[in-house]
Design a protein around this motif. Structure first.
Motif, mmCIF file in Angstrom:
data_model
loop_
_atom_site.group_PDB
_atom_site.id
_atom_site.type_symbol
_atom_site.label_atom_id
_atom_site.label_comp_id
_atom_site.label_asym_id
_atom_site.label_seq_id
_atom_site.Cartn_x
_atom_site.Cartn_y
_atom_site.Cartn_z
ATOM 1 N N TYR A 147 0.848 -1.191 0.000
ATOM 2 C CA TYR A 147 0.000 0.000 0.000
ATOM 3 C C TYR A 147 0.885 1.242 0.000
ATOM 4 O O TYR A 147 2.068 1.211 0.385
ATOM 5 C CB TYR A 147 -0.937 -0.010 1.202
ATOM 6 C CG TYR A 147 -0.335 0.471 2.506
ATOM 7 C CD1 TYR A 147 -0.529 1.786 2.936
ATOM 8 C CD2 TYR A 147 0.418 -0.376 3.310
ATOM 9 C CE1 TYR A 147 0.020 2.238 4.118
ATOM 10 C CE2 TYR A 147 0.972 0.063 4.494
ATOM 11 C CZ TYR A 147 0.776 1.374 4.898
ATOM 12 O OH TYR A 147 1.333 1.820 6.069
ATOM 13 N N SER A 148 0.358 2.371 -0.432
ATOM 14 C CA SER A 148 1.165 3.586 -0.553
ATOM 15 C C SER A 148 0.480 4.816 0.027
ATOM 16 O O SER A 148 1.075 5.890 0.067
ATOM 17 C CB SER A 148 1.506 3.844 -2.027
ATOM 18 O OG SER A 148 0.319 3.970 -2.800
ATOM 19 N N SER A 149 -0.760 4.676 0.488
ATOM 20 C CA SER A 149 -1.499 5.820 1.027
ATOM 21 C C SER A 149 -2.200 5.421 2.313
ATOM 22 O O SER A 149 -2.560 4.244 2.501
ATOM 23 C CB SER A 149 -2.531 6.313 0.001
ATOM 24 O OG SER A 149 -3.389 7.278 0.577
ATOM 25 N N GLY A 150 -2.385 6.387 3.200
ATOM 26 C CA GLY A 150 -3.046 6.113 4.471
ATOM 27 C C GLY A 150 -4.490 5.683 4.325
ATOM 28 O O GLY A 150 -5.078 5.137 5.256
ATOM 29 N N THR A 151 -5.084 5.929 3.156
ATOM 30 C CA THR A 151 -6.470 5.532 2.932
ATOM 31 C C THR A 151 -6.590 4.170 2.255
ATOM 32 O O THR A 151 -7.688 3.650 2.105
ATOM 33 C CB THR A 151 -7.190 6.579 2.056
ATOM 34 O OG1 THR A 151 -6.483 6.722 0.812
ATOM 35 C CG2 THR A 151 -7.243 7.929 2.764
ATOM 36 N N ASP A 152 -5.442 3.571 1.866
ATOM 37 C CA ASP A 152 -5.480 2.249 1.240
ATOM 38 C C ASP A 152 -5.872 1.192 2.267
ATOM 39 O O ASP A 152 -5.529 1.292 3.448
ATOM 40 C CB ASP A 152 -4.104 1.888 0.658
ATOM 41 C CG ASP A 152 -3.761 2.723 -0.560
ATOM 42 O OD1 ASP A 152 -4.679 3.352 -1.114
ATOM 43 O OD2 ASP A 152 -2.573 2.755 -0.935
ATOM 44 N N ARG A 153 -6.550 0.168 1.795
ATOM 45 C CA ARG A 153 -6.947 -0.925 2.683
ATOM 46 C C ARG A 153 -5.722 -1.746 3.078
ATOM 47 O O ARG A 153 -4.907 -2.126 2.233
ATOM 48 C CB ARG A 153 -7.966 -1.820 1.975
ATOM 49 C CG ARG A 153 -8.431 -3.003 2.833
ATOM 50 C CD ARG A 153 -9.284 -3.958 2.031
ATOM 51 N NE ARG A 153 -9.600 -5.156 2.784
ATOM 52 C CZ ARG A 153 -10.061 -6.275 2.254
ATOM 53 N NH1 ARG A 153 -10.291 -6.335 0.950
ATOM 54 N NH2 ARG A 153 -10.324 -7.326 3.003
#
Length: 214
Positions: A147-153
């Motif tokens: 994952y690469s973003s804080g909103t990714d699962r």
């Protein structure tokens, strides 16, 4: 930018604000923390086989080799293969055993009985299917896509999230040259993962220092 709960706990443990200033409030700024968490997720999945996926594979007449393609993540290993309409579980084997039992296994056709994995993404079944009317249900352990973003699962069981936190914190202190703190958190990571219970060191394998003095 938002951060997930694992990142929040990591920042709290290393004494960083949850609105980061050392690790700036951008995807690029949080990349070192996320790299460590991604490494933890990959290692935990490989050690525990905790993230599984069922893959449905239509049979093709006289085709014994199939490439499995995932849109997210990569295959760790296959755990089970089940022929759906026939309601038959295939047995895991290997090329050596098949060749030893029947040197012509690659040209025989009929109802599949055995399977084995080649490399990361190829499934071989034997005998080759004699028809196209059935489907294989392939259960596999999957290594989640990073994952690469804080909103990714985050594809990690809740039971292992604190283990991932301690893994990332251990890597942070190791990068700062604090071996004591790094080892302390890595031990907690192993404890939460249950590795020390599964793979206990026998007395004769415990490392120690020894001199050659008479």
């Amino acid at each position: 930018m938002s951060i997930n709960t694992i990142e929040t706990h990591v920042l709290e443990m290393i004494g960083e604000s949850t609105t980061p200033d050392v690790f700036t409030d951008t995807d690029t700024g949080m990349e070192p923390i996320r790299d460590s968490i991604n490494d933890a997720i990959e290692e935990i999945t490989m050690l525990t086989g905790s993230y599984k996926l069922q893959y449905h594979l239509p049979l093709v007449q006289d085709q014994g080799f199939y490439r499995l393609r995932l849109t997210n993540g990569s295959i760790g290993w296959i755990t089970d293969v089940f022929q759906v309409n026939r309601k038959y579980p295939l047995s895991q084997t290997d090329e050596w055993k098949l060749s030893n039992d029947n040197p012509r296994w690659m040209v025989n056709s009929g109802d599949p009985v055995d399977y084995f994995q080649i490399g990361k993404d190829v499934l071989c079944i034997a005998p080759r299917p004699s028809g196209t009317s059935d489907v294989l249900e392939v259960t596999m352990v999957v290594i989640p896509e990073r994952y690469s973003s804080g909103t990714d699962r985050i594809k990690l069981r809740d039971a292992f999230k604190w283990a991932a936190v301690h893994y990332a914190v251990s890597e942070f202190w190791a990068s700062r040259g604090d071996a004591f703190s790094a080892m302390d958190h890595y031990k907690k990571y192993l404890e939460l993962l249950g590795i020390q219970t599964l793979y206990q060191s026998s007395a004769e394998r415990v490392p120690y220092y020894k001199t050659a003095k008479q």
